[in-house]
Scaffold this active site. Structure first.
Site, mmCIF file in Angstrom:
data_model
loop_
_atom_site.group_PDB
_atom_site.id
_atom_site.type_symbol
_atom_site.label_atom_id
_atom_site.label_comp_id
_atom_site.label_asym_id
_atom_site.label_seq_id
_atom_site.Cartn_x
_atom_site.Cartn_y
_atom_site.Cartn_z
ATOM 1 N N GLY A 120 4.792 -4.047 -1.121
ATOM 2 C CA GLY A 120 4.846 -3.692 0.291
ATOM 3 C C GLY A 120 4.846 -2.188 0.482
ATOM 4 C CG LEU A 121 4.681 1.281 3.919
ATOM 5 C CD1 LEU A 121 3.400 1.758 3.264
ATOM 6 C CD2 LEU A 121 4.561 1.359 5.423
ATOM 7 C CG HIS A 122 7.297 0.646 -2.668
ATOM 8 N ND1 HIS A 122 7.244 1.758 -3.470
ATOM 9 C CD2 HIS A 122 6.253 -0.133 -3.030
ATOM 10 C CE1 HIS A 122 6.205 1.655 -4.301
ATOM 11 N NE2 HIS A 122 5.587 0.518 -4.049
ATOM 12 C CB ALA A 123 9.957 5.287 -1.574
ATOM 13 C CB ALA B 232 6.162 5.142 2.810
#
Length: 95
Positions: A20-23, A26
């Site tokens: 997913g849109l983890h650190a 992002a």
């Protein structure tokens, strides 16, 4: 979905990377968007955040398979959207 008006471009992408849109993705997204003279809103479900803020993007807690809708406004909107599209096509470089 793709919509273009005289002052903004709207396009949706499905988040296909494994975590997913983890650190890391992002951060990659924010660094790319900060290169452009644009304002960016990112929407997931019923939450909209500033796409140039890593903290706000992390608040989305977007998981794999979720759809993110980007609305980009500004002088460099076309180039910024092309950069976002490339990041999604390459799964943020495998991150």
């Amino acid at each position: 979905m793709f919509v273009s008006t005289s002052d903004s471009i709207i396009k949706s992408f499905v988040l296909n990377n494994q975590y997913g849109l983890h650190a890391r993705p992002a951060s990659i997204l924010v660094k790319e968007l900060q290169k452009h003279d644009v304002e960016v809103e990112v929407k997931s479900a019923d939450t909209t955040v500033n796409g140039k803020s890593i903290l706000e993007l992390m608040m989305l807690a977007a998981n794999p398979g979720e759809t993110l809708t980007f609305q980009i406004k500004g002088n460099d909107a076309s180039a910024a959207m092309a950069a976002v599209e490339k990041l999604f096509e390459t799964n943020f470089g495998g991150h």
